[in-house]
Design a protein around this motif. Structure first.
Motif, PDB file in Angstrom:
ATOM      1  N   ASN A  52      27.054 -12.983  48.016  1.00  0.00           N
ATOM      2  CA  ASN A  52      27.118 -14.319  48.611  1.00  0.00           C
ATOM      3  C   ASN A  52      27.503 -15.348  47.554  1.00  0.00           C
ATOM      4  O   ASN A  52      26.665 -16.058  47.007  1.00  0.00           O
ATOM      5  CB  ASN A  52      25.769 -14.674  49.244  1.00  0.00           C
ATOM      6  N   THR A  53      28.788 -15.401  47.264  1.00  0.00           N
ATOM      7  CA  THR A  53      29.295 -16.341  46.273  1.00  0.00           C
ATOM      8  C   THR A  53      29.592 -17.678  46.931  1.00  0.00           C
ATOM      9  O   THR A  53      30.436 -17.757  47.827  1.00  0.00           O
ATOM     10  CB  THR A  53      30.586 -15.799  45.634  1.00  0.00           C
ATOM     11  N   ARG A 101      19.235 -17.896  62.982  1.00  0.00           N
ATOM     12  CA  ARG A 101      18.863 -16.662  62.274  1.00  0.00           C
ATOM     13  C   ARG A 101      18.419 -15.577  63.261  1.00  0.00           C
ATOM     14  O   ARG A 101      18.745 -14.403  63.103  1.00  0.00           O
ATOM     15  CB  ARG A 101      17.750 -16.948  61.264  1.00  0.00           C
ATOM     16  N   ARG A 102      17.695 -16.005  64.300  1.00  0.00           N
ATOM     17  CA  ARG A 102      17.252 -15.042  65.305  1.00  0.00           C
ATOM     18  C   ARG A 102      18.448 -14.402  65.993  1.00  0.00           C
ATOM     19  O   ARG A 102      18.483 -13.191  66.225  1.00  0.00           O
ATOM     20  CB  ARG A 102      16.372 -15.745  66.337  1.00  0.00           C
ATOM     21  N   GLN A 103      19.452 -15.210  66.314  1.00  0.00           N
ATOM     22  CA  GLN A 103      20.633 -14.670  66.988  1.00  0.00           C
ATOM     23  C   GLN A 103      21.407 -13.705  66.088  1.00  0.00           C
ATOM     24  O   GLN A 103      21.850 -12.643  66.519  1.00  0.00           O
ATOM     25  CB  GLN A 103      21.549 -15.817  67.426  1.00  0.00           C
ATOM     26  N   LEU A 104      21.577 -14.070  64.826  1.00  0.00           N
ATOM     27  CA  LEU A 104      22.354 -13.240  63.909  1.00  0.00           C
ATOM     28  C   LEU A 104      21.624 -11.953  63.519  1.00  0.00           C
ATOM     29  O   LEU A 104      22.238 -11.035  62.962  1.00  0.00           O
ATOM     30  CB  LEU A 104      22.712 -14.036  62.646  1.00  0.00           C
ATOM     31  N   SER A 110      27.221  -5.979  57.392  1.00  0.00           N
ATOM     32  CA  SER A 110      26.101  -5.431  58.157  1.00  0.00           C
ATOM     33  C   SER A 110      25.233  -6.593  58.625  1.00  0.00           C
ATOM     34  O   SER A 110      25.369  -7.724  58.153  1.00  0.00           O
ATOM     35  CB  SER A 110      25.277  -4.485  57.285  1.00  0.00           C
ATOM     36  N   THR A 111      24.332  -6.330  59.549  1.00  0.00           N
ATOM     37  CA  THR A 111      23.430  -7.372  60.029  1.00  0.00           C
ATOM     38  C   THR A 111      22.597  -7.945  58.891  1.00  0.00           C
ATOM     39  O   THR A 111      22.412  -9.165  58.779  1.00  0.00           O
ATOM     40  CB  THR A 111      22.509  -6.811  61.127  1.00  0.00           C
ATOM     41  N   ALA A 112      22.111  -7.076  58.017  1.00  0.00           N
ATOM     42  CA  ALA A 112      21.287  -7.529  56.896  1.00  0.00           C
ATOM     43  C   ALA A 112      22.087  -8.421  55.957  1.00  0.00           C
ATOM     44  O   ALA A 112      21.587  -9.446  55.458  1.00  0.00           O
ATOM     45  CB  ALA A 112      20.726  -6.331  56.137  1.00  0.00           C
ATOM     46  N   VAL A 157      22.580 -11.926  57.660  1.00  0.00           N
ATOM     47  CA  VAL A 157      21.370 -12.753  57.619  1.00  0.00           C
ATOM     48  C   VAL A 157      21.108 -13.240  56.195  1.00  0.00           C
ATOM     49  O   VAL A 157      20.699 -14.390  55.977  1.00  0.00           O
ATOM     50  CB  VAL A 157      20.161 -11.964  58.165  1.00  0.00           C
ATOM     51  N   ALA A 158      21.371 -12.398  55.206  1.00  0.00           N
ATOM     52  CA  ALA A 158      21.175 -12.795  53.816  1.00  0.00           C
ATOM     53  C   ALA A 158      22.097 -13.952  53.439  1.00  0.00           C
ATOM     54  O   ALA A 158      21.710 -14.881  52.727  1.00  0.00           O
ATOM     55  CB  ALA A 158      21.401 -11.608  52.894  1.00  0.00           C
ATOM     56  N   CYS A 159      23.328 -13.908  53.942  1.00  0.00           N
ATOM     57  CA  CYS A 159      24.265 -14.993  53.653  1.00  0.00           C
ATOM     58  C   CYS A 159      23.838 -16.275  54.342  1.00  0.00           C
ATOM     59  O   CYS A 159      23.922 -17.366  53.770  1.00  0.00           O
ATOM     60  CB  CYS A 159      25.677 -14.595  54.095  1.00  0.00           C
ATOM     61  N   LEU A 160      23.358 -16.169  55.589  1.00  0.00           N
ATOM     62  CA  LEU A 160      22.841 -17.344  56.280  1.00  0.00           C
ATOM     63  C   LEU A 160      21.697 -17.972  55.484  1.00  0.00           C
ATOM     64  O   LEU A 160      21.673 -19.196  55.295  1.00  0.00           O
ATOM     65  CB  LEU A 160      22.354 -16.977  57.675  1.00  0.00           C
TER      66      LEU A 160
END
Length: 668
Positions: free
Chosen positions: A28-29, A58-61, A91-93, A96-99
């Motif tokens: 996540n740059t 976040r819940r949606q993603l 991936s989903t993880a 979410v980490a980028c969000l």
């Protein structure tokens, strides 16, 4: 026959496929972030709503396969509308980490009620308005322009070969992305002189239309292709994101087959290819068809090929006819000098306003106004400017498709059926929004645009009573290197600056004057052409009435009697003074609209500025000029008015016709 052979060759082209499988570079740059400059009303309310919004996003993603999400929180006055979009190869993880990284980046944004953050892997944005959901180019502040970033290393591959191979892949991606169902393409290509692989993708933000996506992706292609032969490049915009790199950032099995989306490769070409062996017969049919098509094309207005129309839709006339129930009387929203405006329900059940322009001959002024409005507004995106969605031009049938504003025009709330229903906060928000829209036209757009017809009936209100400036039929480009231009007067007397009404001298200060008049109408609830109820003489129109009250330090009496200002009285008085400052003559005494925007939020006083008696023009073509000397609030001498005749009766007659306006919503 050569044409058919070329079509056959193009139909067999496929994107390259990499054999490498490597996603270790998905980090996540952060690339770019921006914090708005308009302060929130209540900081704690903004933070709470922002947190709630991103919690829902976040819940949606967190659901598998979801890469685009949006949410809103409207509690306690500082509404927050937010969205986030991840790259489809994550991936989903990872998404979410980028969000989470984006939300953390925006936590420090406490000075503005809107912000965004770009990362390689995602995009996060929030604002206190929802227009950007369907058109990401709608902005409130300057500084959200596209950005192209070229890598600082040139490829070790042969430059010519690398540029040709990567350029071809980027061209294919540009062509295909707007045609896919999710506006997303990932592809690879191998450099022909070596075994090196280049990875690339493009993605438009979700929930926009094909035209906006196509315009954005074309800009992306122009930007990053200019970086070649750099080993990598990135393009970021609020509407799309594109990237290529020799370092892998998605897996081999995550490419998108774009063969059927490339030019010349749709399924409709199959019969042509099959018929190639039949010889010249089919070629003759093809040539005849092309000639017939070009003849039909030539009969249409040249607007369709205009480069200014990127992002707008050329609607089918019959579709709009059906959407308005054959332009029925019950669907009329408003009538004006050049036609009518109808409420329309499109096939997807979205509601729009359709402005039908009446044209009586090929050289009619209405056609000129139509083409002017389409070309000017098609590329203007701001939350306080009415958005042009599309147009239709078939013969004498000229149609504009515009945003539908459920609350209609401002004038109906000032002296129409809903008079007295707006409170001070709503009126102030309307004043501030108009100022922001004009500042964008004058200073933040890539060219300066002068509207020329700012008036209460041309201010439309959305569901949340946020204002949008409408009716750009009279708007004009203004060269940046000129203080003013001379042009034939067209506008509405009562709202128009004296130097323009008398001498045709046009500058952005003409809009500043009109804005001042509208502000006085919003505060007083009176039309600018209403005579003073205190002294019913022909000279006491609203501006002169307001000036006399200010002159005697009684301008609080200008406030609409239906308006309960209570603790806001001093603020309202300061806004009246700003409105009078905007109506000063000569034009050099008026502030530019960007100054007005900075003055309004805190109700800043005039400071060392001193007001002079404005120049008044009434509807009987008379000018009333007071003393040119500066005065402060106290001890202002009164001089008899000098009355001058307007120099051009023809100009007034044109204004009298234009005064009918083209209201996009029905007047009460």
């Amino acid at each position: 026959m050569a044409v058919l052979v070329m079509i056959l060759v193009l139909s067999l082209i496929k994107s390259g496929v990499s054999q490498r499988n490597n996603t270790e570079n998905n980090i996540n740059t952060p690339i770019r972030s921006f914090c708005g400059r308009n302060p929130p009303i209540n900081l704690s309310s903004l933070i709470n709503n922002r947190n709630s919004t991103f919690t829902e996003i976040r819940r949606q993603l967190s659901s598998n396969g979801v890469f685009y999400a949006r949410a809103q929180s409207l509690s306690l006055g500082d509404s927050v509308f937010g969205l986030a979009q991840c790259r489809n190869y994550l991936s989903t993880a990872q998404c979410v980490a980028c969000l989470d990284a984006g939300v953390s980046e925006l936590d420090s944004c406490l000075t503005g009620n809107g912000a965004y953050a770009f990362f390689d892997n995602c995009f996060v944005r929030y604002a206190n308005y929802d227009n950007f959901y369907n058109d990401p180019n709608v902005v409130e502040d300057a500084g959200i322009g596209p950005l192209g970033i070229c890598g600082n290393q040139t490829t070790s591959q042969p430059a010519t070969t690398f540029t040709q191979d990567v350029g071809g892949m980027l061209s294919d991606i540009t062509d295909a992305t707007p045609k896919t169902s999710n506006f997303y393409v990932a592809s690879t290509t191998q450099i022909t002189s070596n075994n090196a692989t280049v990875y690339a993708f493009a993605q438009c933000v979700g929930n926009i239309n094909k035209g906006i996506c196509e315009s954005c992706i074309n800009n992306a292609y122009t930007s990053i292709s200019n970086c070649l032969p750099s080993a990598e490049a990135t393009f970021i915009s609020v509407g799309c994101f594109a990237r290529y790199s020799m370092t892998p950032f998605f897996n081999d099995n995550q490419t998108v087959d774009i063969t059927n989306f490339l030019k010349g490769n749709s399924s409709s070409k199959v019969p042509i290819i099959a018929g190639a062996a039949a010889g010249a017969g089919l070629l003759i049919i093809l040539i005849v068809s092309c000639l017939l098509f070009l003849r039909w094309k030539k009969s249409r207005t040249t607007l369709e090929d205009s480069p200014e129309l990127k992002g707008t839709i050329n609607y089918n006339y019959k579709d709009l006819q059906l959407a308005t129930n054959n332009f029925s009387e019950e669907n009329i929203l408003g009538k004006g000098g050049f036609g009518e405006v109808f409420k329309a329900t499109l096939e997807d059940n979205s509601i729009v306003a359709v402005k039908k322009i009446q044209v009586w001959d090929a050289k009619a002024k209405a056609r000129e106004e139509f083409e002017n409005e389409v070309k000017l507004v098609s590329d203007v995106h701001h939350r306080n400017l009415l958005r042009l969605l599309g147009w239709s031009s078939e013969g004498s049938n000229l149609l504009l498709v515009l945003e539908y504003m459920p609350n209609g025009s401002l004038d109906r709330f000032l002296w129409g059926a809903r008079k007295g229903t707006l409170n001070w906060k709503q009126r102030y928000d309307i004043i501030f929004g108009i100022a922001r829209g004009l500042a964008h036209l004058h200073n933040e757009f890539h060219v300066k645009i002068v509207h020329r017809d700012i008036k209460s009936s041309n201010i439309l209100l959305d569901h949340d009573f946020q204002p949008k400036i409408a009716d750009f039929g009279l708007a004009r480009f203004h060269p940046e290197d000129q203080s003013h231009i001379s042009t034939k007067f067209a506008g509405t007397l009562g709202y128009t600056a004296p130097e323009y009404a008398l001498h045709g001298i046009l500058s952005d200060k003409v809009d500043t004057y009109s804005f001042g008049i509208v502000v006085l109408e919003i505060i007083s609830g009176l039309r600018c052409t209403d005579m003073s109820s205190d002294k019913p003489s022909i000279e006491d129109y609203l501006l002169e009435h307001a000036w006399k009250l200010y002159e005697n330090r009684k301008h609080v009496r200008l406030i609409d009697e239906t308006l309960d200002v209570n603790e806001h009285e001093e603020h309202v008085k300061q806004i009246i003074e700003i409105a009078l400052l905007c109506t000063q003559s000569p034009a050099s005494k008026r502030p530019v609209m960007s100054e007005v925007v900075s003055m309004l939020p805190k109700g800043l006083s005039l400071g060392n500025r001193q007001l002079t008696r404005p120049t008044f023009i009434d509807h009987h073509r008379r000018v009333h000029i007071g003393s040119p000397n500066k005065h402060n609030v106290s001890g202002m001498p009164k001089e008899s008015d000098t009355k001058l005749q307007l120099q051009s009766v023809e100009a007034y007659d044109e204004v009298h016709v234009m005064e009918k306006g083209m209201n996009v919503q029905k007047r009460a």
